[in-house]
Design a protein around this motif. Structure first.
Motif, short mmCIF file in Angstrom:
data_model
loop_
_atom_site.label_atom_id
_atom_site.label_comp_id
_atom_site.label_asym_id
_atom_site.label_seq_id
_atom_site.Cartn_x
_atom_site.Cartn_y
_atom_site.Cartn_z
N UNK A 1 0.83 -1.20 0.00
CA UNK A 1 0.00 0.00 0.00
C UNK A 1 0.87 1.26 0.00
N UNK A 59 5.61 -16.08 5.50
CA UNK A 59 5.00 -17.38 5.73
C UNK A 59 5.83 -18.28 6.63
N UNK A 85 -0.39 -11.91 5.72
CA UNK A 85 -1.22 -11.21 4.74
C UNK A 85 -0.32 -10.60 3.68
N UNK A 86 -0.47 -11.06 2.46
CA UNK A 86 0.33 -10.52 1.35
C UNK A 86 -0.41 -10.75 0.04
N UNK A 155 -3.29 -13.53 -0.03
CA UNK A 155 -3.12 -14.61 0.96
C UNK A 155 -3.35 -14.04 2.35
N UNK A 159 -6.30 -15.96 10.73
CA UNK A 159 -7.17 -14.92 11.27
C UNK A 159 -7.43 -15.25 12.74
N UNK A 160 -7.19 -14.31 13.62
CA UNK A 160 -7.46 -14.53 15.05
C UNK A 160 -7.52 -13.17 15.74
N UNK A 183 -9.58 -19.05 10.34
CA UNK A 183 -9.66 -19.46 8.94
C UNK A 183 -8.50 -18.85 8.17
N UNK A 184 -8.28 -19.37 6.97
CA UNK A 184 -7.32 -18.79 6.05
C UNK A 184 -8.02 -18.52 4.73
N UNK A 185 -7.52 -17.55 3.99
CA UNK A 185 -8.17 -17.19 2.73
C UNK A 185 -7.12 -16.94 1.67
N UNK A 186 -7.41 -17.38 0.45
CA UNK A 186 -6.53 -17.08 -0.68
C UNK A 186 -7.36 -16.76 -1.91
N UNK A 187 -6.85 -15.84 -2.73
CA UNK A 187 -7.37 -15.62 -4.08
C UNK A 187 -6.19 -15.87 -5.00
N UNK B 53 -9.46 -18.94 -8.41
CA UNK B 53 -10.39 -19.27 -7.34
C UNK B 53 -10.17 -18.44 -6.08
N UNK B 55 -10.37 -19.16 -1.99
CA UNK B 55 -10.21 -20.38 -1.20
C UNK B 55 -10.29 -20.08 0.29
N UNK B 57 -9.02 -21.87 3.41
CA UNK B 57 -8.10 -22.96 3.72
C UNK B 57 -8.27 -23.42 5.15
#
Lengths: 210, 482
Positions: A1, A59, A85-86, A155, A159-160, A183-187, B53, B55, B57
């Motif tokens: 950013x 990571x 987070x990246x 990525x 999350x906590x 949870x974890x999230x990725x695009x 996608x 996701x 995880x």
């Protein structure tokens, strides 16, 4: 950013040439966008990744610098943390110019959309037809199977909630006390590790205020 | 991030548009009130690549399974779950379209997952709007808010969908993976697949299609008004109308079980919800909101739709009771009866009722009751165009246990009557059909089996009316912890 902010600052001197002067209010009021010519924008924003899109020190678990925290009103001292987070954002050849809105209404016209809380029209006849609008569109990459207008890699590994350490005066966003993750999230894309998700936009966007 | 990008775009336009600016005259300037930013979209289509996608995880849970099959290592244990949504698409519902492998198909039916462009997906004269706003409402303590439009007490931020818009296709294909072991940050998707199931059976591919629209939906952000809980509040009133399809069968000529590869799905198979009309209200300005808060002290949190306060001023507004109705039965009766009629301009009870009571309607049939007639058409047992439908894959049949009784007899199956049977007696004659010789015929046009062989079965219409959400509480729970 931060890199993006720098990019914008670098653009301005180039556009204005030799000197910068403040715009008076009445000059500001004259600006409505440009007719006949447009801006084509290509943008690359990296957030804690290198040129290959791979994370830099993000990571390895624990308290790494790749994190974003949210603190809400009446939840002071408690941080909703997005850890590991990246990512990367690419906008390719977005065209921006101005255009008037059509003067013939669609079958979906709803004048109440343009009313104030008190029920008064905020624009003439509660109808935006013919108003000038900011027009944006992606003119390229429209062949079958082409997805390259906006590419996004994100990525969020963990999350906590994290809590302020009031004894040692350490804010929650600088801690990694929660051992788990909600949870974890990725695009991303299945073709390669850390490849961005590829997206395509067709059509025209008109942005206007009222 | 998006806010910064938009600001950046505007600034960049300003910086380079020096020579040929069109001035706004005073009339045009005075027309801008700053009350909203509208985004109109014409000839619109959005598509993610079929291999791209979003996701969610998972991580290895506490108490993870240690084996597969029928043994103790696969009992009472947890597996990591990963969810992926591929190729998210917003497109048209007319002719023209494509499968996930880019081959052509006709998106005027639910057999085709991706359509063409949408003319005025967001109409310029009824657009998506972002604005700060001061609508009237009631606080948690029962006081009225924003009664004076020229001197508002409270401002909120809201995102509005058009009140009317064309139907569109919203679709994606997905993977549910059980038991993966990969580190998603360092290993490609092809690594560490459901190790307990080397055949790849730990992976389920599916397809979801929605053909309809979400006109009228509202998302708001405001500060909740409950004393001691005046935190970040969210409000979502969801309107959805259209047809939904969920399917898993793949087309034979382009099937794949390889992770991350898009199959083509069978054109017919799936669970369909036809003619859906659903309204789900989460939150009320300003006495009920979706809020976040902590659970324990080890990182978990909750999402709560706060309970309606025990205050008659508030809960009477929430219940929207008819005048003189203290128990709600008459209110429910009139609300159900008048579901297609607009509330009277001065009928605040009716208006409040419809802000707080949701509904979910599958199919267009509506039952007759005292005082009003049935609407719509009852679906046949194998209807395809209405209600809730299970459909076999192209060219296949299945045995549906979709007995639809015309009369249920407490003595059991042999005395009850099924829609799929013919009888030796007159089911409309009182006292008939009670002896064994009067049971269903064993041959003839009817089917006296307990199942019904078909390529499709309709469960019929379903309607849930008066859905009142007093409180909703969802707690995050790390795998195996709770």
């Amino acid at each position: 950013m931060q890199r993006y902010g720098l990019l914008l600052l670098l653009m301005f001197p180039g556009a204005y040439g030799d000197s910068l002067a403040p715009l008076a209010d009445n000059e500001m009021a004259l600006i409505a966008g440009q007719a006949g010519e447009g801006v084509q924008l290509t943008l690359l924003l990296r957030n804690n990744v290198n040129a290959q899109g791979n994370p830099i020190g993000c990571n390895n678990g624990g308290l790494n610098p790749c994190r974003m925290g949210f603190e809400f009103s009446d939840r002071e001292g408690i941080w909703l943390m997005l850890k590991d987070y990246y990512g990367e954002l690419q906008i390719n050849d977005l065209r921006i110019d101005s255009a008037p809105l059509p003067t013939i209404n669609t079958p979906y016209l709803d004048p109440e959309r343009f009313e104030s809380v008190a029920g008064e029209c905020l624009i003439d006849n509660c109808n935006p037809g013919g108003m000038l609008a900011l027009r944006t569109y992606y003119p390229f990459n429209k062949a079958v199977g082409a997805y390259n207008d906006l590419n996004l890699f994100t990525n969020i590994g963990r999350v906590a909630l994290e809590y302020d350490d009031t004894v040692n005066a350490i804010p929650g966003y600088m801690r990694d006390a929660a051992s788990g993750s909600v949870l974890g999230f990725r695009a991303t894309d299945s073709r390669a590790l850390n490849a961005p998700a590829n997206m395509r936009f067709e059509g025209v966007s008109y942005v206007f205020g009222f | 991030m998006s806010r910064i990008i938009i600001s950046g775009l505007l600034l960049f336009t300003l910086g380079t548009a020096q020579a040929h600016l069109q001035p706004l005259n005073e009339t045009e300037m005075s027309a801008a009130h700053g009350a909203g930013i509208a985004v109109a979209l014409d000839q619109f289509r959005y598509a993610m690549a079929p291999t791209s996608y979003f996701e969610q995880t998972g991580i290895t849970p506490a108490g993870a399974c240690t084996a597969a099959g029928n043994n103790s290592g696969n009992v009472g244990c947890w597996r990591r779950g990963d969810l992926r949504w591929y190729g998210v698409n917003i497109s048209g519902t007319g002719a023209g379209g494509s499968h996930w492998n880019e081959s052509s198909c006709d998106a005027s039916t639910a057999a085709c997952p991706r359509g063409g462009q949408i003319a005025w997906f967001s109409p310029f004269d009824n657009p998506y709007v972002m604005r700060s706003w001061s609508p009237q409402g009631m606080a948690w303590d029962g006081s009225l808010i924003n009664q004076d439009a020229s001197n508002p007490d409270k401002t909120i931020y809201e995102f509005l969908a058009p009140t009317r818009q064309p139907d569109y296709t919203f679709s994606f294909w997905g993977e549910i993976e059980a038991g993966a072991t990969r580190d998603t940050a360092t290993q490609a998707l092809q690594m560490g697949q459901g190790a307990n199931n080397p055949s790849g059976g730990g992976l389920l591919k599916s397809q979801t299609l929605i053909r309809g629209n979400a006109a009228g939906s509202i998302f708001r952000l405001f500060q909740h008004t409950e004393p001691g809980n005046e935190t970040f509040g969210m409000f979502y009133h969801s309107y959805l109308q259209g047809d939904f399809r969920f399917s898993v069968a793949q087309a034979a000529d382009n099937a794949t079980d390889q992770i991350g590869e898009a199959p083509t799905f069978d054109p017919d198979e799936g669970l369909f919800f036809r003619n859906v009309d659903a309204f789900l209200p989460f939150g009320q300005v300003y006495y009920q909101a979706l809020v976040l808060g902590p659970v324990g002290n080890n990182g978990d949190f909750y999402l709560e739709l706060t309970p309606v306060p025990d205050n008659p001023a508030v809960y009477n507004r929430f219940y929207g009771l008819d005048s003189g109705d203290v128990r709600g039965f008459e209110t429910a009766r009139t609300a159900t009866r008048d579901w297609q009629q607009a509330c009277g301009e001065s009928d605040s009870a009716c208006q409040n009722y419809r802000l707080s009571h949701g509904y979910v309607r599958y199919g267009d049939w509506y039952p007759a009751m005292a005082g009003w007639n049935a609407l719509g058409t009852r679906e046949t047992v194998n209807a395809s165009d209405d209600g809730i439908v299970f459909q076999a894959r192209n060219g296949s049949t299945f045995n549906a246990f979709a007995k639809r009784p015309v009369r249920i007899d407490k003595r059991g199956e042999n005395s009850s009557m099924q829609r799929t049977q013919n009888y030796r007696c007159d089911p409309n004659s009182p006292g008939a059909c009670f002896t064994p010789t009067e049971g269903p015929v064993s041959s003839g046009p009817g089917n006296n089996n307990l199942y019904y062989t078909t390529d499709r079965v309709s469960l019929g219409s379903a309607r849930i009316e008066g859905l009142l959400i007093n409180q909703f509480y969802m707690e995050s729970c790390r795998p195996g912890v709770c």
